[in-house]
Write an enzyme that holds these catalytic residues in place. Structure first.
Site, PDB file in Angstrom:
ATOM      1  N   GLN A 213      -5.318  -1.637   9.450  1.00  0.00           N
ATOM      2  CA  GLN A 213      -5.215  -2.943   8.807  1.00  0.00           C
ATOM      3  C   GLN A 213      -5.861  -4.018   9.690  1.00  0.00           C
ATOM      4  O   GLN A 213      -5.586  -4.095  10.885  1.00  0.00           O
ATOM      5  CB  GLN A 213      -3.740  -3.263   8.535  1.00  0.00           C
TER       6      GLN A 213
ATOM      7  N   LYS B  46       0.849  -1.203   0.000  1.00  0.00           N
ATOM      8  CA  LYS B  46       0.000   0.000   0.000  1.00  0.00           C
ATOM      9  C   LYS B  46       0.875   1.239   0.000  1.00  0.00           C
ATOM     10  O   LYS B  46       0.626   2.189  -0.740  1.00  0.00           O
ATOM     11  CB  LYS B  46      -0.922   0.006   1.230  1.00  0.00           C
TER      12      LYS B  46
ATOM     13  N   ASP C 237     -11.614   2.722   3.805  1.00  0.00           N
ATOM     14  CA  ASP C 237     -12.051   1.333   3.654  1.00  0.00           C
ATOM     15  C   ASP C 237     -13.548   1.229   3.357  1.00  0.00           C
ATOM     16  O   ASP C 237     -14.025   0.190   2.907  1.00  0.00           O
ATOM     17  CB  ASP C 237     -11.789   0.570   4.957  1.00  0.00           C
TER      18      ASP C 237
HETATM   19  N1  GUN Z   1      -7.267  -6.812   5.703  1.00  0.00           N
HETATM   20  C1  GUN Z   1      -7.528  -7.516   4.586  1.00  0.00           C
HETATM   21  N2  GUN Z   1      -8.191  -6.755   3.683  1.00  0.00           N
HETATM   22  C2  GUN Z   1      -8.363  -5.547   4.255  1.00  0.00           C
HETATM   23  C3  GUN Z   1      -8.970  -4.333   3.819  1.00  0.00           C
HETATM   24  O1  GUN Z   1      -9.513  -4.217   2.721  1.00  0.00           O
HETATM   25  N3  GUN Z   1      -8.921  -3.297   4.702  1.00  0.00           N
HETATM   26  C4  GUN Z   1      -8.355  -3.406   5.924  1.00  0.00           C
HETATM   27  N4  GUN Z   1      -8.375  -2.346   6.713  1.00  0.00           N
HETATM   28  N5  GUN Z   1      -7.786  -4.506   6.355  1.00  0.00           N
HETATM   29  C5  GUN Z   1      -7.788  -5.576   5.525  1.00  0.00           C
END
Ligand code: GUN
Length: 282
Positions: free
Chosen positions: A96, A52, A119
């Protein structure tokens, strides 16, 4: 059969976003900022977060990772979120998942200002999406949606089958397909005759976390099949779709890896830029 190249589509999207960040910087003399909070040592989470940050930098966003050990207490995390909520240089906040057990996921999600919730997990954004109002849209279903639209721009009246009902994928995916006038069936582990339901789909989105569940004889000829699964097995990483079999019947299919995964990250950057644009409009 069209092999849907998520890597390529994501790279194109990042290129567009890079241009957009450049334009926003010229116009406002500011760049959108993304902060990711990573708690603990979950290996896949560490990889996602690294990717990311790399992608965010590539398109010119300001990005920061805040790391906490597994033992961090909930209050420390919540206080950091409140601080970031107030920070005008931060357009998007992402915590996350998964979180350690002693931290309440719902509390953390609700602490993030809906306007900075890249998100799309905050109940306000979930509600807005289901009501058809402007909202952040969860990154993975948004990525799936963009891939489907590349193959079939007009989804009017198509029969879509979503396998899996998670808040992360299945439910928001359903909303996006409904908005496009699909007739959507949402299926899950308790669905009777899952094969029969899948066979009705012009579009199938598999997001259930069961390795190679969707078989070749579950798929209607010329269906579009999107595989959200990332499952570790003895033979390596596989999706929720039996790729070889399904590739013989489907019109288009995403590979794992290289399908939905790269789109998820590109959509996170897109969401960060959208949050920034909404904030400067206020
Ligand atoms: N863990 C796995 N996929 C995601 C996501 O799309 N967002 C977040 N915050 N954590 C994740």
């Amino acid at each position: 059969m069209i092999l849907i190249d998520g890597k390529k589509v994501a790279a194109e999207l990042r290129e567009e976003l890079k241009q957009e960040v450049f334009n926003l910087k010229s116009k406002y003399n500011k760049v959108p900022g993304l902060t990711v909070i990573l708690i603990g040592e979950d290996p896949p989470s560490k990889i996602y977060v690294r990717n990311k940050e790399k992608s965010a930098n590539e398109v010119g966003l300001k990005s920061e990772i805040i790391k906490y050990p597994d033992s961090v207490d909930e209050k420390t995390v919540l206080d950091k979120i409140y601080e970031l909520n107030k920070d005008e240089t931060i357009s998007g906040i992402l915590v996350q998942l998964p979180l350690p057990k002693h931290i309440n996921k719902q509390k953390v999600i609700e602490a993030i200002l809906p306007e900075k919730d890249v998100d799309g997990f905050h109940p306000m954004n979930v509600g807005n999406l289901s009501s058809g109002y402007e909202s952040s849209i969860p990154c993975t279903p948004l990525g799936c949606y963009l891939l489907i639209k590349k193959i079939e721009p007009n989804l009017n009246g198509k029969k879509a089958v979503v396998v899996g009902r998670s808040n992360l994928n299945g439910k928001p995916m359903t909303q996006l397909l409904l908005k496009e006038n699909c007739t959507v069936t949402i299926t899950h582990s308790k669905t009777k005759d899952l094969k029969g339901e899948c066979l009705k789909g012009d579009i199938i989105v598999a997001a259930v976390g069961i390795p190679e569940l969707v078989k070749g004889d579950w798929v209607k000829k010329d269906a579009i099949v999107i595989d959200v699964g990332i499952n570790k097995t003895e033979k390596g990483i596989v999706g929720d779709v039996a790729f070889e079999e399904v590739s013989k019947v489907a019109k288009a299919l995403t590979p794992v890896p290289g399908g939905v995964g790269p789109m998820t990250i590109a959509c996170l950057l897109k969401n960060t830029i959208e949050c920034f644009k909404r904030s400067v409009k206020l």
